[in-house]
Design an enzyme around this catalytic site. Structure first.
Site, mmCIF file in Angstrom:
data_model
loop_
_atom_site.group_PDB
_atom_site.id
_atom_site.type_symbol
_atom_site.label_atom_id
_atom_site.label_comp_id
_atom_site.label_asym_id
_atom_site.label_seq_id
_atom_site.Cartn_x
_atom_site.Cartn_y
_atom_site.Cartn_z
ATOM 1 N N ASN A 1 40.560 44.490 48.639
ATOM 2 C CA ASN A 1 39.501 43.601 48.121
ATOM 3 C C ASN A 1 38.276 43.616 49.037
ATOM 4 O O ASN A 1 37.137 43.623 48.576
ATOM 5 C CB ASN A 1 40.034 42.173 47.978
ATOM 6 C CG ASN A 1 41.063 42.065 46.861
ATOM 7 O OD1 ASN A 1 41.317 43.029 46.144
ATOM 8 N ND2 ASN A 1 41.659 40.885 46.720
ATOM 9 N N LYS B 1 39.286 32.570 35.844
ATOM 10 C CA LYS B 1 40.180 33.501 36.534
ATOM 11 C C LYS B 1 39.990 34.920 35.969
ATOM 12 O O LYS B 1 39.995 35.894 36.712
ATOM 13 C CB LYS B 1 41.642 33.032 36.369
ATOM 14 C CG LYS B 1 42.589 33.764 37.303
ATOM 15 C CD LYS B 1 43.931 33.073 37.421
ATOM 16 C CE LYS B 1 44.820 33.847 38.378
ATOM 17 N NZ LYS B 1 46.066 34.276 37.771
#
Ligand code: NAP
Length: 303
Positions: free
Chosen positions: A200, A182
């Protein structure tokens, strides 16, 4: 057994409301008297789910409160974690268990060092929640929370209570691999969204920059004994960029709202680990420098 929850922010409130709804005893630990007064004035904790608000009158206390703590959910930001546990040390019962919800890496070790006799369970969560107002939290996105203890592979019995409370979770013997993966995804995406001032999906226009960062991050993961976390990293980063194209990353949102970021526990931790392994990762280090300069220009902390 009572669930003490430190931090009535986004994730802390989400856990507190669900555990309390399932009939578990929950007590919130708030930072000072002013926060306790504000909480009492608000009349409790409100969780908004699918547009429906429900208030939970969960008792709250100060860190210096009386009574032993056997199970503690630490639900503050990574940069607050070590200082937040300090006033609780006297209250931790023998064999106390802590669940550390912090994103990134570094804060968990700092906390565990202060508590050599407690069990620290690490968490990596993709659940989404945000604070709409003080003590009012909106559940924004279903996700999943991985839990694990690198020192003790046996799952604790209280996982059953999470089932009853409807908190989606799994126990993994390799929580560090999940946290590293992560962290790597975060390092490849979030700082660039800040520097390019984009969602994003905007990173699809910077494939070379993303590619070279993924290669360096994979090298770092291999070097620090996390080969599983390195596998297919670039492909997953591209998938996340595509699947969350319309979203602003958490770091982007923090910077946009003038909030402190968790940079030291993400990109900062990656660069510090690379330095410890005498690994030269020029693009990752360059990214760290650019991000720190960007934060400094906006008057935000660079750690
Ligand atoms: P948050 O909304 O900012 O909440 C943090 C809470 O901790 C605040 O209520 C703060 O109190 C409290 N706190 C800090 N220091 C304290 C102290 N010494 N004593 C008592 N309370 C203290 O943070 P969050 O979004 O829940 O994030 C927590 C962690 O989960 C972070 O590492 C984050 O990256 C991770 N995470 C969050 C999400 C999400 O969707 N929110 C998803 C995945 C992972 P005040 O209210 O008084 O400031």
């Amino acid at each position: 057994m009572t669930w003490h929850i430190l931090g009535a922010g986004s994730l802390g409130s989400l856990w507190a409301a669900r555990l309390a709804s399932a009939g578990r005893p929950v007590r919130l630990i708030l930072r000072d008297r002013a926060r306790i007064s504000a909480y009492e004035e608000a009349g409790g904790l409100t969780l908004v789910e699918q547009g429906r608000a429900q208030q939970h009158a969960i008792p709250a206390e100060l860190p210096s409160g009386s009574g032993p703590i056997s199970r503690l959910l630490l639900a503050c930001k990574a940069y607050d974690a070590e200082a937040a546990v300090q006033p609780l040390l006297q209250r931790l019962a023998p064999g106390a268990e802590l669940i550390l919800l912090q994103n990134g890496l570094g804060s968990q070790d700092a906390v565990a060092k202060r508590l050599p006799h407690a069990r620290c369970v690490l968490a990596s969560s993709t659940e989404g929640a945000f604070r709409e107002a003080d003590f009012r939290v909106v559940f924004a996105g279903h996700g999943f929370t991985w839990l694990g203890d690198p020192l003790q592979p046996a799952a604790p019995a209280w996982l059953e209570e999470l089932d009853q409370a409807g908190i989606p979770h799994g126990w993994t013997p390799d929580i560090l691999s999940r946290l590293w993966r992560k962290l790597a995804l975060n390092c490849a995406i979030n700082p660039l969204t800040v520097l390019h001032d984009c969602r994003n999906g905007g990173l699809a226009e910077h494939p070379a920059e993303v590619g070279v960062l993924c290669a360096e991050l994979a090298e770092l993961l291999e070097r620090c004994g996390q080969p599983d976390a390195a596998e297919g990293l670039h492909d997953e980063v591209l998938r996340v960029i595509h699947a969350t194209a319309a979203n602003y990353s958490s770091m982007y949102q923090d910077v946009a709202h003038g909030r402190r970021t968790e940079i030291s526990y993400l990109l900062g931790h990656a660069c510090a680990t690379a330095a410890r392994h005498r690994l030269s990762l020029p693009h990752l280090q360059g990214l760290h420098e650019r991000l720190k300069a960007h934060l400094q220009q906006r008057g935000l902390p660079v750690t």
